[in-house]
Motif scaffolding. Structure first.
Motif, PDB file in Angstrom:
ATOM      1  N   LEU A  40       0.788  -1.155   0.010  1.00 39.39           N
ATOM      2  CA  LEU A  40       0.177   0.026   0.005  1.00 39.39           C
ATOM      3  C   LEU A  40       0.811   1.289  -0.099  1.00 39.39           C
ATOM      4  CD1 LEU A  40      -2.901  -0.730   2.309  1.00 39.39           C
ATOM      5  CD2 LEU A  40      -2.689  -1.280  -0.182  1.00 39.39           C
ATOM      6  N   VAL A  41       2.076   1.225   0.833  1.00 35.47           N
ATOM      7  CA  VAL A  41       2.886   2.076   0.635  1.00 35.47           C
ATOM      8  C   VAL A  41       3.404   2.536  -0.640  1.00 35.47           C
ATOM      9  CG1 VAL A  41       5.161   3.199   1.401  1.00 35.47           C
ATOM     10  CG2 VAL A  41       3.608   2.301   3.220  1.00 35.47           C
ATOM     11  N   ASN A  42       3.609   1.570  -1.352  1.00 37.02           N
ATOM     12  CA  ASN A  42       4.286   1.689  -2.735  1.00 37.02           C
ATOM     13  C   ASN A  42       3.106   2.218  -3.833  1.00 37.02           C
ATOM     14  OD1 ASN A  42       6.674   0.449  -2.056  1.00 37.02           O
ATOM     15  ND2 ASN A  42       6.180  -1.587  -2.797  1.00 37.02           N
ATOM     16  N   GLU A  43       1.924   1.840  -3.561  1.00 38.77           N
ATOM     17  CA  GLU A  43       0.892   2.728  -4.243  1.00 38.77           C
ATOM     18  C   GLU A  43       0.596   4.118  -3.944  1.00 38.77           C
ATOM     19  OE1 GLU A  43      -0.929   1.085  -6.907  1.00 38.77           O
ATOM     20  OE2 GLU A  43       0.584  -0.378  -6.743  1.00 38.77           O
ATOM     21  N   PHE A  44       0.538   4.212  -2.627  1.00 36.86           N
ATOM     22  CA  PHE A  44       0.729   5.746  -2.301  1.00 36.86           C
ATOM     23  C   PHE A  44       1.640   6.521  -2.734  1.00 36.86           C
ATOM     24  CE2 PHE A  44       1.847   9.062   0.396  1.00 36.86           C
ATOM     25  CZ  PHE A  44       0.553   9.719   0.914  1.00 36.86           C
ATOM     26  N   VAL A  45       3.050   6.053  -2.751  1.00 39.03           N
ATOM     27  CA  VAL A  45       3.881   6.914  -3.151  1.00 39.03           C
ATOM     28  C   VAL A  45       4.066   7.107  -4.494  1.00 39.03           C
ATOM     29  CG1 VAL A  45       6.731   6.622  -3.450  1.00 39.03           C
ATOM     30  CG2 VAL A  45       5.506   6.287  -1.152  1.00 39.03           C
ATOM     31  N   LYS A  46       3.672   5.858  -5.555  1.00 36.93           N
ATOM     32  CA  LYS A  46       3.478   6.254  -6.857  1.00 36.93           C
ATOM     33  C   LYS A  46       2.725   7.314  -7.211  1.00 36.93           C
ATOM     34  CE  LYS A  46       1.325   3.007  -9.750  1.00 36.93           C
ATOM     35  NZ  LYS A  46       1.070   1.662  -9.932  1.00 36.93           N
TER      36      LYS A  46
ATOM     37  N   VAL B   6      -0.791  10.996   7.060  1.00 44.19           N
ATOM     38  CA  VAL B   6      -1.547   9.901   6.457  1.00 44.19           C
ATOM     39  C   VAL B   6      -1.313   8.471   7.237  1.00 44.19           C
ATOM     40  CG1 VAL B   6      -1.660   8.291   4.487  1.00 44.19           C
ATOM     41  CG2 VAL B   6      -1.949  10.593   4.131  1.00 44.19           C
ATOM     42  N   PHE B   7      -2.213   7.770   7.558  1.00 43.63           N
ATOM     43  CA  PHE B   7      -1.955   6.461   8.311  1.00 43.63           C
ATOM     44  C   PHE B   7      -2.344   5.250   7.515  1.00 43.63           C
ATOM     45  CE2 PHE B   7      -1.777   9.651  11.757  1.00 43.63           C
ATOM     46  CZ  PHE B   7      -0.717   9.139  12.368  1.00 43.63           C
ATOM     47  N   ILE B   8      -1.749   4.486   7.326  1.00 42.62           N
ATOM     48  CA  ILE B   8      -1.821   3.040   6.720  1.00 42.62           C
ATOM     49  C   ILE B   8      -1.788   2.046   7.554  1.00 42.62           C
ATOM     50  CG2 ILE B   8      -1.427   1.889   4.867  1.00 42.62           C
ATOM     51  CD1 ILE B   8      -0.498   4.138   3.201  1.00 42.62           C
ATOM     52  N   ALA B   9      -2.794   1.063   7.748  1.00 42.57           N
ATOM     53  CA  ALA B   9      -2.543  -0.169   8.672  1.00 42.57           C
ATOM     54  C   ALA B   9      -3.350  -1.150   7.940  1.00 42.57           C
ATOM     55  CB  ALA B   9      -3.107   0.093  10.035  1.00 42.57           C
ATOM     56  N   THR B  10      -2.660  -2.681   8.161  1.00 42.81           N
ATOM     57  CA  THR B  10      -3.121  -3.539   7.330  1.00 42.81           C
ATOM     58  C   THR B  10      -3.218  -4.779   8.472  1.00 42.81           C
ATOM     59  OG1 THR B  10      -0.716  -4.649   6.850  1.00 42.81           O
ATOM     60  CG2 THR B  10      -2.161  -3.077   5.009  1.00 42.81           C
ATOM     61  N   ALA B  11      -4.283  -5.640   8.400  1.00 40.84           N
ATOM     62  CA  ALA B  11      -4.335  -6.642   9.171  1.00 40.84           C
ATOM     63  C   ALA B  11      -5.093  -7.893   8.695  1.00 40.84           C
ATOM     64  CB  ALA B  11      -5.516  -6.058  10.447  1.00 40.84           C
ATOM     65  N   TRP B  12      -4.984  -8.997   9.376  1.00 41.36           N
ATOM     66  CA  TRP B  12      -5.378 -10.271   8.872  1.00 41.36           C
ATOM     67  C   TRP B  12      -6.796 -10.247   8.979  1.00 41.36           C
ATOM     68  CZ3 TRP B  12      -2.280 -14.315   6.916  1.00 41.36           C
ATOM     69  CH2 TRP B  12      -2.915 -15.427   6.594  1.00 41.36           C
ATOM     70  N   ASN B  13      -7.402 -10.095  10.271  1.00 36.67           N
ATOM     71  CA  ASN B  13      -8.741 -10.322  10.605  1.00 36.67           C
ATOM     72  C   ASN B  13      -9.530  -9.243   9.839  1.00 36.67           C
ATOM     73  OD1 ASN B  13      -7.758 -12.183  12.221  1.00 36.67           O
ATOM     74  ND2 ASN B  13      -8.291 -10.969  14.141  1.00 36.67           N
ATOM     75  N   ASN B  14     -11.017  -9.659   9.712  1.00 36.67           N
ATOM     76  CA  ASN B  14     -11.817  -8.880   9.001  1.00 36.67           C
ATOM     77  C   ASN B  14     -13.181  -8.388   9.849  1.00 36.67           C
ATOM     78  OD1 ASN B  14     -12.572  -7.446   6.818  1.00 36.67           O
ATOM     79  ND2 ASN B  14     -13.284  -9.284   5.533  1.00 36.67           N
ATOM     80  N   ASP B  15     -12.983  -8.337  10.893  1.00 34.35           N
ATOM     81  CA  ASP B  15     -14.184  -8.286  11.985  1.00 34.35           C
ATOM     82  C   ASP B  15     -14.231  -6.767  12.402  1.00 34.35           C
ATOM     83  OD1 ASP B  15     -12.567  -7.924  14.672  1.00 34.35           O
ATOM     84  OD2 ASP B  15     -11.933 -10.041  13.823  1.00 34.35           O
ATOM     85  N   GLU B  16     -15.406  -6.579  13.004  1.00 34.21           N
ATOM     86  CA  GLU B  16     -15.372  -4.926  13.383  1.00 34.21           C
ATOM     87  C   GLU B  16     -14.240  -4.452  14.347  1.00 34.21           C
ATOM     88  OE1 GLU B  16     -17.789  -2.873  12.487  1.00 34.21           O
ATOM     89  OE2 GLU B  16     -17.903  -4.112  10.937  1.00 34.21           O
TER      90      GLU B  16
ATOM     91  N   LYS C 194      -5.307  -1.196  -2.828  1.00 35.45           N
ATOM     92  CA  LYS C 194      -4.224  -0.776  -3.309  1.00 35.45           C
ATOM     93  C   LYS C 194      -4.884   0.545  -4.332  1.00 35.45           C
ATOM     94  CE  LYS C 194      -1.349  -3.503  -6.057  1.00 35.45           C
ATOM     95  NZ  LYS C 194      -0.792  -4.645  -6.869  1.00 35.45           N
ATOM     96  N   GLU C 195      -5.898   0.336  -4.920  1.00 27.47           N
ATOM     97  CA  GLU C 195      -6.603   1.398  -5.421  1.00 27.47           C
ATOM     98  C   GLU C 195      -7.003   2.449  -4.523  1.00 27.47           C
ATOM     99  OE1 GLU C 195     -10.042   0.020  -7.524  1.00 27.47           O
ATOM    100  OE2 GLU C 195      -8.885  -1.605  -8.669  1.00 27.47           O
ATOM    101  N   GLU C 196      -7.168   2.050  -3.420  1.00 32.54           N
ATOM    102  CA  GLU C 196      -7.472   3.314  -2.440  1.00 32.54           C
ATOM    103  C   GLU C 196      -6.161   4.169  -2.104  1.00 32.54           C
ATOM    104  OE1 GLU C 196      -9.259   3.540   2.092  1.00 32.54           O
ATOM    105  OE2 GLU C 196      -9.939   1.673   0.894  1.00 32.54           O
ATOM    106  N   ALA C 197      -5.232   3.219  -1.956  1.00 33.75           N
ATOM    107  CA  ALA C 197      -3.839   3.899  -1.489  1.00 33.75           C
ATOM    108  C   ALA C 197      -3.232   4.720  -2.794  1.00 33.75           C
ATOM    109  CB  ALA C 197      -2.833   2.873  -1.252  1.00 33.75           C
ATOM    110  N   TYR C 198      -3.409   4.096  -3.895  1.00 35.59           N
ATOM    111  CA  TYR C 198      -2.873   4.847  -5.206  1.00 35.59           C
ATOM    112  C   TYR C 198      -3.741   6.226  -5.189  1.00 35.59           C
ATOM    113  CZ  TYR C 198      -2.166   6.227  -9.725  1.00 35.59           C
ATOM    114  OH  TYR C 198      -1.860   6.935 -11.272  1.00 35.59           O
ATOM    115  N   SER C 199      -4.923   5.978  -5.068  1.00 34.96           N
ATOM    116  CA  SER C 199      -5.760   7.332  -5.311  1.00 34.96           C
ATOM    117  C   SER C 199      -5.567   8.234  -4.002  1.00 34.96           C
ATOM    118  CB  SER C 199      -7.224   7.275  -5.484  1.00 34.96           C
ATOM    119  OG  SER C 199      -7.836   6.924  -4.357  1.00 34.96           O
ATOM    120  N   LEU C 200      -5.255   7.973  -2.992  1.00 35.08           N
ATOM    121  CA  LEU C 200      -5.052   8.750  -1.817  1.00 35.08           C
ATOM    122  C   LEU C 200      -3.618   9.634  -2.230  1.00 35.08           C
ATOM    123  CD1 LEU C 200      -5.624   9.954   0.878  1.00 35.08           C
ATOM    124  CD2 LEU C 200      -4.434   7.895   1.917  1.00 35.08           C
ATOM    125  N   GLY C 201      -2.689   8.681  -2.766  1.00 40.48           N
ATOM    126  CA  GLY C 201      -1.402   9.394  -2.852  1.00 40.48           C
ATOM    127  C   GLY C 201      -1.631  10.321  -4.203  1.00 40.48           C
TER     128      GLY C 201
END
Ligand SMILES: Cc1cc2nc3c(=O)[nH]c(=O)nc-3n(C[C@H](O)[C@H](O)[C@H](O)COP(=O)(O)O)c2cc1C
Length: 177
Positions: free
Chosen positions: A19-25, A115-125, A167-174
């Motif tokens: 996601l960082v790579n997409e943001f930076v791009k 800007v803050f970016i975090a990634t997690a395995w779980n998908n719960d609330e 990835k799309e979200e990170a690129y468009s935020l960048g």
């Protein structure tokens, strides 16, 4: 503008760095100047709370952190990217954040965009609820100007079904910053 990026994952080809790579791009395509520090691969000693710096001075550790702090103070925006480790920041990036202590007031008075970016395995609330609260308090305390957060849950490995969406979200935020 000048953007400083702090990453917190030991996986060079992992989810948060993807996601960082997409943001930076996106940001570089927009003409911004990006400087990146991958904290797991740098020499960053945890703060020992000795107060030698008095929250505004030199630190007893002459490691990679002074250079990072100088770069932060020359920047207009700071980006934090971390994998979720036990519902919070990874220890590697948290060690860097704790070392902000020696430039605390200077960082606050910069009113940096963030800007803050975090990634997690779980998908719960609840998986992002702890770090979201932590980020909100940090933004307030460090006097940051929040320009976006990507809290990518259900994204535990590269190739996960959620990867393209984030990835799309990170690129468009960048692109937007
Ligand atoms: C020490 C450790 C703690 C973790 N804690 C959590 C957690 O609390 N919640 C979760 O959903 N995933 C947790 N994970 C999984 C990672 O957050 C997830 O796989 C993430 O996508 C890894 O990011 P990276 O590829 O950028 O390193 C943990 C992984 C490790 C190694």
């Amino acid at each position: 503008m000048k953007i400083v990026v702090l990453t917190g994952s030991p996986h060079k080809i992992g989810t948060s760095n993807t996601l960082v790579n997409e943001f930076v791009k996106g940001a570089e395509e927009n003409g911004h100047n990006v400087v990146r520090f991958d904290t797991p691969f740098l020499d960053i000693h945890p703060c020992i709370g000795c107060d030698h710096c008095g929250m505004n001075g030199s630190c007893v550790f002459n490691d990679d952190m002074p250079k990072i702090l100088d770069t932060i103070l020359e920047s207009d925006m700071i980006v934090f990217a971390t994998p979720i480790y036990y519902f919070g920041f990874s220890a590697q990036i948290k060690s860097a954040i704790d070392r902000f202590y020696s430039r605390n007031g200077k960082i606050q008075s910069k009113h940096l965009k963030s800007v803050f970016i975090a990634t997690a395995w779980n998908n719960d609330e609840q998986v992002m609820s702890g770090i979201k609260k932590h980020i909100d308090i940090l933004i307030d305390y460090l006097n940051l100007d929040n320009r976006g957060m990507i809290l990518a849950k259900g994204y535990g490995y590269t190739g996960a079904s959620t990867e393209n969406k984030y990835k799309e979200e990170a690129y468009s935020l960048g692109k937007r910053v």
